[in-house]
Motif scaffolding. Structure first.
Motif, short mmCIF file in Angstrom:
data_model
loop_
_atom_site.label_atom_id
_atom_site.label_comp_id
_atom_site.label_asym_id
_atom_site.label_seq_id
_atom_site.Cartn_x
_atom_site.Cartn_y
_atom_site.Cartn_z
N ASP A 166 -15.93 -9.38 25.43
CA ASP A 166 -16.59 -8.60 23.85
C ASP A 166 -15.33 -8.71 23.35
O ASP A 166 -14.39 -7.50 23.83
N PRO A 167 -14.37 -9.18 23.08
CA PRO A 167 -12.86 -9.54 22.27
C PRO A 167 -12.98 -7.99 20.94
O PRO A 167 -12.17 -8.05 20.92
N ARG A 168 -14.08 -7.36 20.49
CA ARG A 168 -14.01 -6.69 19.79
C ARG A 168 -13.75 -5.67 20.10
O ARG A 168 -13.61 -4.13 20.02
N GLU A 169 -14.23 -5.38 21.74
CA GLU A 169 -14.13 -4.12 22.09
C GLU A 169 -12.44 -3.70 22.90
O GLU A 169 -11.79 -4.35 22.67
N ASP A 170 -11.96 -2.85 23.49
CA ASP A 170 -11.12 -2.80 24.64
C ASP A 170 -11.35 -3.28 25.34
O ASP A 170 -11.14 -3.38 26.59
N TRP A 171 -10.66 -5.05 25.50
CA TRP A 171 -11.26 -6.50 26.58
C TRP A 171 -9.40 -6.17 27.46
O TRP A 171 -9.85 -6.52 28.25
N GLU A 172 -8.07 -5.21 26.92
CA GLU A 172 -7.00 -5.78 27.49
C GLU A 172 -7.53 -5.67 28.74
O GLU A 172 -6.90 -6.18 30.11
N PRO A 173 -7.92 -3.76 29.71
CA PRO A 173 -8.03 -3.21 30.82
C PRO A 173 -9.16 -4.33 31.70
O PRO A 173 -8.33 -5.02 32.60
N ARG A 174 -10.01 -4.99 30.68
CA ARG A 174 -11.05 -5.38 31.34
C ARG A 174 -10.29 -6.78 32.40
O ARG A 174 -10.31 -6.92 33.27
N ALA A 175 -10.14 -7.53 31.39
CA ALA A 175 -9.20 -8.93 31.01
C ALA A 175 -7.95 -8.69 32.42
O ALA A 175 -7.97 -9.23 33.35
N GLY A 176 -7.02 -7.63 32.28
CA GLY A 176 -6.34 -7.38 33.04
C GLY A 176 -7.00 -7.27 35.02
O GLY A 176 -5.63 -7.48 36.26
N ARG A 177 -8.13 -6.48 34.63
CA ARG A 177 -8.58 -6.06 36.06
C ARG A 177 -8.70 -7.16 36.55
O ARG A 177 -9.37 -7.47 37.93
N LEU A 178 -9.25 -7.97 36.06
CA LEU A 178 -10.41 -9.31 35.88
C LEU A 178 -9.31 -10.71 36.46
O LEU A 178 -9.00 -10.88 37.49
N LEU A 179 -8.58 -10.47 35.71
CA LEU A 179 -7.11 -11.04 36.20
C LEU A 179 -5.96 -10.79 37.42
O LEU A 179 -5.86 -11.81 38.37
N ASP A 180 -6.37 -9.80 38.16
CA ASP A 180 -6.19 -8.90 38.68
C ASP A 180 -6.76 -9.36 40.34
O ASP A 180 -5.92 -9.75 41.10
#
Length: 193
Positions: A166-180
């Motif tokens: 969800d882009p309305r939440e704090d998405w960067e940490p979640r995206a970073g973990r997924l991409l790692d």
């Protein structure tokens, strides 16, 4: 078959106006799918004539915003490869792709409004992003940084979870973990490991 006629290149001031409109439109349409075009023109600091010369209707603007954002991300692949080792370039590009995914999620309503109308234009395909991913993966494979044979299709299937965030939440940490996690998977079985 004759080649389609190309528009002449824009003057530098006209190009700057166009890019400023696209930047403002991206921000505004991400927040509100039906923002008035006059508000976008006003925030971009251009007159109505300049605005409508570039984007004669909402559909043209929305689709160009989508293409513009996609092109920016795609072009970043080449730029990153010129200044970084392939593995680092790929990981940094993935972060840019995540930002695009979050912007695209915000633009989804505007894109649906435009492409969902009967007789409306088709949504542009992701070809530039697929080509950019292919370029990065090939560069990484050439230096033994990723497992051999990973295709752009494989790559996009692996990162599909981005579009669930969800882009309305704090998405960067979640995206970073997924991409790692995806990078770890790409490295598994790499000859250089």
């Amino acid at each position: 078959m004759p080649e389609p006629k190309k528009d002449p290149p824009l003057r530098s001031d006209a190009q700057r106006n166009r890019e400023r409109i696209l930047r403002i439109a991206t921000a505004e349409l991400t927040v509100c799918a039906d923002v008035p075009l006059s508000a976008i023109a006003r925030k971009a600091g251009v007159g109505q004539g300049t605005f409508y010369r570039n984007f004669p209707h909402r559909e043209a603007l929305v689709l160009e915003v989508y293409r513009y954002e996609m092109r920016q991300v795609a072009d970043a692949a080449r730029e990153l490869l010129e200044s970084r080792p392939p593995e680092r370039a790929l990981r940094e590009w993935m972060d840019r792709l995540a930002r695009f995914a979050m912007t695209k999620a915000g633009l989804a309503d505007a894109i649906r409004l435009v492409t969902g109308a009967p007789g409306g234009p088709a949504k542009p395909g992701p070809t530039p992003l697929m080509e950019a991913a292919g370029t990065l993966l090939a560069a990484c494979e050439a230096v033994g940084a990723v497992r051999p044979g990973v295709t752009p299709d494989d790559f996009f299937l692996a990162i599909a979870g981005l579009w669930q965030i969800d882009p309305r939440e704090d998405w960067e940490p979640r995206a970073g973990r997924l991409l790692d996690l995806v990078m770890d998977g790409l490295r598994a079985g790499a000859p250089g490991r």
